[in-house]
Design an enzyme around this catalytic site. Structure first.
Site, PDB file in Angstrom:
ATOM      1  N   SER A  34       0.690  -1.181   0.010  1.00 47.61           N
ATOM      2  CA  SER A  34      -0.024   0.086  -0.126  1.00 47.61           C
ATOM      3  C   SER A  34       0.917   1.141   0.005  1.00 47.61           C
ATOM      4  O   SER A  34       1.658   1.366  -0.949  1.00 47.61           O
ATOM      5  CB  SER A  34      -1.068  -0.042   1.235  1.00 47.61           C
ATOM      6  OG  SER A  34      -2.010   1.020   0.830  1.00 47.61           O
ATOM      7  N   ASP A  56      -5.470  -4.000  -2.444  1.00 44.80           N
ATOM      8  CA  ASP A  56      -4.380  -3.681  -1.284  1.00 44.80           C
ATOM      9  C   ASP A  56      -3.863  -5.237  -0.520  1.00 44.80           C
ATOM     10  O   ASP A  56      -4.374  -5.930  -0.066  1.00 44.80           O
ATOM     11  CB  ASP A  56      -5.014  -2.828  -0.082  1.00 44.80           C
ATOM     12  CG  ASP A  56      -4.084  -2.165   0.668  1.00 44.80           C
ATOM     13  OD1 ASP A  56      -3.290  -2.785   1.159  1.00 44.80           O
ATOM     14  OD2 ASP A  56      -4.328  -0.911   0.978  1.00 44.80           O
TER      15      ASP A  56
END
Length: 285
Positions: free
Chosen positions: A44, A160
């Site tokens: 991320s 993610d």
């Protein structure tokens, strides 16, 4: 900057939204101590910072970009709202932004080997991105479910990587690291979560807003528990946890970029002496 002679240093950078700006300060502290990572892995926002650094952006460059987009008005230019079916934002503007900052680099162009972490929703497996467009891989690793649409590629739906591996210590070890430094910027926010606040925005209906709050809080719980489990199963040699204010969240807090970067640099300072010692080869007599 000198590379580490014989002993390979791996750097694992966690996700955490705006909190991840602290990674820039950690990189600055390492550079000031003449320490160069040999391998990078990120999830991320940690993946964003790791990718920029691997592509040749200095900590000063990264800070200037962060400061340039510190205001809500500037950040909103990167947003492209869409019908809330797969995510609130399409993510095409974000992809263009990443590609511009990294000058269209592929993984083969990078000065430091890099792995970015994503999750394939189709099979529930962790995915290690190491080939092709760096910008597309970054776009995948930041795809927070419900916020950004998944990246569809070769039959995968990538989101993610924090869902399964928010602090990729095991990944950077597999890359060949002898010594691993991990930076974990993810901690729970007290009081109302970002997702609860998002759910009460006027542009969302009550029903959709409540759904987002429930899903987002569930995601936070999952990532927190994954952090605990992964760090227990794969402890790094050194772990830095910057003392970041609790009101800095996945999205809110970008206007505090300078403060967050300083906190990362301060947190790293306490580790530098021991880290340098671990990277110094033992002389044979």
């Amino acid at each position: 900057m000198q590379s580490n002679t014989g002993i390979k240093l791996g750097l694992a950078l966690s996700g955490g939204g705006a909190r991840g700006l602290a990674h820039i300060g950690v990189l600055r502290a390492l550079e000031n101590a003449n320490i160069q990572p040999d391998y990078l892995a990120g999830t991320s926002m940690g993946g964003v910072i790791a990718a920029g650094y691997a592509a040749g952006l200095s900590p000063d460059d990264l800070e200037q970009i962060a400061l340039k987009y510190a205001s809500v008005r500037k950040l909103w230019r990167l947003a492209d709202p869409t019908l809330p079916r797969r995510g609130l934002f399409q993510g095409e503007r974000l992809l263009t932004f990443f590609d511009k900052q990294m000058k269209g680099a592929t993984f083969a162009d990078l000065r430091i080997p890099l792995t970015l972490i994503a999750v394939d929703l189709n099979n529930g497996q962790e995915v290690h991105l190491q080939e092709g467009s760096v910008a597309e891989a970054v776009r995948a690793t930041v795809s927070v479910p419900g916020l950004l649409t998944p990246v569809e590629n070769n039959g995968q739906r990538l989101v993610d990587g924090g869902l399964l591996n928010n602090v990729p210590v095991d990944v950077v070890r597999e890359m060949g690291s002898d010594v691993i430094l991990a930076v974990d910027v993810y901690t729970p926010k007290k009081g109302n979560s970002f997702w609860q606040e998002m759910g009460h925005k006027r542009f969302l209906s009550g029903t959709v807003g409540e759904l987002i709050a429930v899903l987002g809080d569930s995601l936070d719980l999952l990532v927190r528990q994954q952090n605990v489990n992964m760090l227990q199963d794969n402890p790094p040699d050194f772990l830095i946890c910057p003392d970041i204010p609790v009101d800095v969240t996945v999205v809110t807090g970008y206007h505090r970029a300078a403060e967050l970067i300083s906190l990362g640099e301060e947190a790293a300072a306490a580790t530098l002496s021991d880290l340098q010692t671990s990277l110094t080869p033992i002389k044979q007599f």
